[in-house]
Design a protein around this motif. Structure first.
Motif, PDB file in Angstrom:
ATOM      1  N   GLU A 242      19.982   1.515 -30.908  1.00 16.28           N
ATOM      2  CA  GLU A 242      20.244   1.124 -29.503  1.00 16.28           C
ATOM      3  C   GLU A 242      18.956   0.683 -28.827  1.00 16.28           C
ATOM      4  N   PHE A 243      17.885   1.443 -29.071  1.00 10.11           N
ATOM      5  CA  PHE A 243      16.590   1.087 -28.471  1.00 10.11           C
ATOM      6  C   PHE A 243      16.166  -0.305 -28.946  1.00 10.11           C
ATOM      7  N   ILE A 244      16.276  -0.539 -30.269  1.00 13.41           N
ATOM      8  CA  ILE A 244      15.846  -1.830 -30.825  1.00 13.41           C
ATOM      9  C   ILE A 244      16.637  -2.970 -30.170  1.00 13.41           C
ATOM     10  N   HIS A 245      17.945  -2.777 -30.041  1.00 16.62           N
ATOM     11  CA  HIS A 245      18.771  -3.835 -29.438  1.00 16.62           C
ATOM     12  C   HIS A 245      18.377  -4.085 -27.987  1.00 16.62           C
ATOM     13  N   ARG A 246      18.140  -2.989 -27.257  1.00 17.02           N
ATOM     14  CA  ARG A 246      17.762  -3.133 -25.840  1.00 17.02           C
ATOM     15  C   ARG A 246      16.409  -3.835 -25.720  1.00 17.02           C
ATOM     16  N   HIS A 251      13.069  -8.346 -24.198  1.00 19.23           N
ATOM     17  CA  HIS A 251      11.745  -8.954 -24.369  1.00 19.23           C
ATOM     18  C   HIS A 251      11.705 -10.076 -25.396  1.00 19.23           C
ATOM     19  N   GLY A 252      12.798 -10.276 -26.127  1.00 22.93           N
ATOM     20  CA  GLY A 252      12.843 -11.368 -27.107  1.00 22.93           C
ATOM     21  C   GLY A 252      11.874 -11.167 -28.264  1.00 22.93           C
ATOM     22  N   ILE A 253      11.525  -9.923 -28.542  1.00 21.82           N
ATOM     23  CA  ILE A 253      10.613  -9.640 -29.664  1.00 21.82           C
ATOM     24  C   ILE A 253      11.408  -8.885 -30.732  1.00 21.82           C
ATOM     25  N   PRO A 254      11.579  -9.470 -31.924  1.00 23.01           N
ATOM     26  CA  PRO A 254      12.374  -8.789 -32.946  1.00 23.01           C
ATOM     27  C   PRO A 254      11.642  -7.585 -33.518  1.00 23.01           C
ATOM     28  N   LEU A 255      12.380  -6.522 -33.770  1.00 24.32           N
ATOM     29  CA  LEU A 255      11.838  -5.312 -34.396  1.00 24.32           C
ATOM     30  C   LEU A 255      12.698  -4.991 -35.610  1.00 24.32           C
ATOM     31  N   GLU A 256      12.249  -4.068 -36.424  1.00 22.09           N
ATOM     32  CA  GLU A 256      13.087  -3.556 -37.517  1.00 22.09           C
ATOM     33  C   GLU A 256      13.004  -2.020 -37.461  1.00 22.09           C
ATOM     34  N   PRO A 257      13.953  -1.335 -38.092  1.00 17.41           N
ATOM     35  CA  PRO A 257      14.039   0.109 -37.857  1.00 17.41           C
ATOM     36  C   PRO A 257      13.088   0.988 -38.668  1.00 17.41           C
ATOM     37  N   VAL A 258      12.396   0.435 -39.661  1.00 16.27           N
ATOM     38  CA  VAL A 258      11.580   1.298 -40.538  1.00 16.27           C
ATOM     39  C   VAL A 258      10.193   1.548 -39.925  1.00 16.27           C
ATOM     40  N   TYR A 259       9.619   0.530 -39.306  1.00 16.90           N
ATOM     41  CA  TYR A 259       8.250   0.670 -38.786  1.00 16.90           C
ATOM     42  C   TYR A 259       8.174   0.359 -37.283  1.00 16.90           C
ATOM     43  N   LEU A 264       7.745   1.394 -31.371  1.00 14.15           N
ATOM     44  CA  LEU A 264       7.989   1.093 -29.953  1.00 14.15           C
ATOM     45  C   LEU A 264       8.828   2.177 -29.292  1.00 14.15           C
ATOM     46  N   PHE A 265       9.792   2.726 -30.024  1.00 14.36           N
ATOM     47  CA  PHE A 265      10.573   3.848 -29.466  1.00 14.36           C
ATOM     48  C   PHE A 265       9.614   4.973 -29.075  1.00 14.36           C
ATOM     49  N   GLY A 266       8.716   5.312 -29.992  1.00 15.72           N
ATOM     50  CA  GLY A 266       7.770   6.399 -29.749  1.00 15.72           C
ATOM     51  C   GLY A 266       6.867   6.096 -28.563  1.00 15.72           C
ATOM     52  N   ILE A 267       6.377   4.878 -28.489  1.00 17.51           N
ATOM     53  CA  ILE A 267       5.472   4.526 -27.379  1.00 17.51           C
ATOM     54  C   ILE A 267       6.194   4.693 -26.034  1.00 17.51           C
ATOM     55  N   TYR A 268       7.435   4.179 -25.946  1.00 12.52           N
ATOM     56  CA  TYR A 268       8.173   4.313 -24.682  1.00 12.52           C
ATOM     57  C   TYR A 268       8.397   5.784 -24.345  1.00 12.52           C
ATOM     58  N   ASN A 269       8.752   6.569 -25.370  1.00 11.52           N
ATOM     59  CA  ASN A 269       8.971   7.989 -25.150  1.00 11.52           C
ATOM     60  C   ASN A 269       7.716   8.675 -24.629  1.00 11.52           C
ATOM     61  N   LEU A 270       6.588   8.334 -25.212  1.00 11.38           N
ATOM     62  CA  LEU A 270       5.315   8.939 -24.797  1.00 11.38           C
ATOM     63  C   LEU A 270       4.931   8.477 -23.393  1.00 11.38           C
TER      64      LEU A 270
END
Ligand code: PLP
Length: 298
Positions: A242-246, A251-259, A264-270
């Motif tokens: 869900e985070f990756i999709h949001r 922001h139009g920046i593609p991510l993948e779930p392994v790295y 980015l999830f961690g950075i936002y959480n922190l």
């Protein structure tokens, strides 16, 4: 052999979370450094390719899982710079090949498989001798591509950053990239690695070992956060997707779930947890790996 990185942009992202915390978030788009040798892989391979060429060895051999970004990049780099390549893959062969391994074969890589028990012993003299008997002489690049020359290459990532920042953050698998960033920072600012695997406190020793192996000082301006592995390497949870999709939609920046998704999830959480001071700038390394999305329903 000339290995010059294509300049990559730094992209600032803006949203309500960042505004509220007063933190700037910059994304260094290393995923754009090369069409095939993506992200941190370009920097990890650079001095290894030069060393293999200098030693007159024409075959590169390395290890990886069936969706390995490193195997993918090694195959692409070998084809581009005129090396033969051998990818030693963990587990059994599956036909048809998945897109990562098909890409590797299409770029001339010869694949060989090690069962999981042997794969755990891949760095032992016995397995290396067996591979030498089978394939002849080769230049050995470790799994994930992390060795002293990878650290030297990744240190150059810092040279291509032309904006001020306080903290540089990256995803950590083997910690070669983080070690390179620490080496390149030379004690300035802070480096933060987010481990993408479970039980990864050994990565802290790995950083110290890699810094020593590269002849660098034991700098102290770094940390590894162990809280965002989502259950382990390549393990995903709905909130990560869900985070990756949001994030991608905003922001139009593609991510993948392994790295990069976990990073980015961690950075936002922190950021939400107040880990960064208002006024600070966090620079996150987009280390590529987007080819690996095909292994997931992202
Ligand atoms: C896309 C991507 N990001 C980050 C990493 C982690 O880098 P390292 O293994 O140097 O910690 C990897 C693995 O090498 C990767 O493929």
């Amino acid at each position: 052999m000339l290995l010059m990185p294509q300049p990559t942009p730094i992209q600032e992202v803006h949203d309500a979370v960042l505004d509220k915390a007063g933190v700037r978030l910059l994304i260094k788009r290393l995923d754009q450094v090369h069409p095939v040798i993506s992200g941190n892989k370009w920097y990890k391979l650079k001095y290894n390719l030069l060393a293999a060429r200098a030693q007159g060895v024409d075959t590169l051999l390395s290890f990886g899982g069936a969706y390995s970004n490193h195997i993918h990049a090694l195959a692409g780099a070998s084809a581009e710079y005129g090396f033969k390549s051998i990818g030693v893959i963990r587990g059994e062969q599956h036909q048809p090949l998945n897109p990562t391994l098909q890409f590797a074969v299409d770029h001339g890589m010869q694949l060989s498989y090690l069962n999981r028990a042997d794969y755990r012993l891949k760095n032992s003299a016995a397995i290396i001798e067996r591979l030498k008997a089978e394939f002849g002489d080769f230049y050995l690049i470790p799994e994930g591509g992390s060795n002293a020359l990878a650290v030297k290459g990744c240190a150059e990532i810092i040279d291509d950053i032309d904006q001020p920042f306080d903290v540089i953050a990256c995803a950590c698998g083997t910690a070669g990239t983080l070690s390179g960033l620490i080496a390149g920072l030379q004690g300035k600012h802070q480096a933060l690695g987010l481990a993408v695997l479970k039980g990864a406190d050994f990565l802290r020793d790995e950083v110290r070992t890699l810094l020593s192996a590269g002849g660098y000082r034991q700098y102290k301006n770094w940390q590894i956060n162990l809280d965002y592995h989502f259950g382990g390497y390549a393990k995903i949870k709905p909130e990560l997707l869900e985070f990756i999709h949001r994030f991608e939609a905003a922001h139009g920046i593609p991510l993948e779930p392994v790295y990069t998704g976990k990073l980015l999830f961690g950075i936002y959480n922190l950021i939400v947890a107040g880990r960064f001071q208002p006024g600070q700038t966090v620079l996150a390394l987009h280390s590529g790996g987007l080819q690996g999305r095909i292994g997931f329903e992202v």
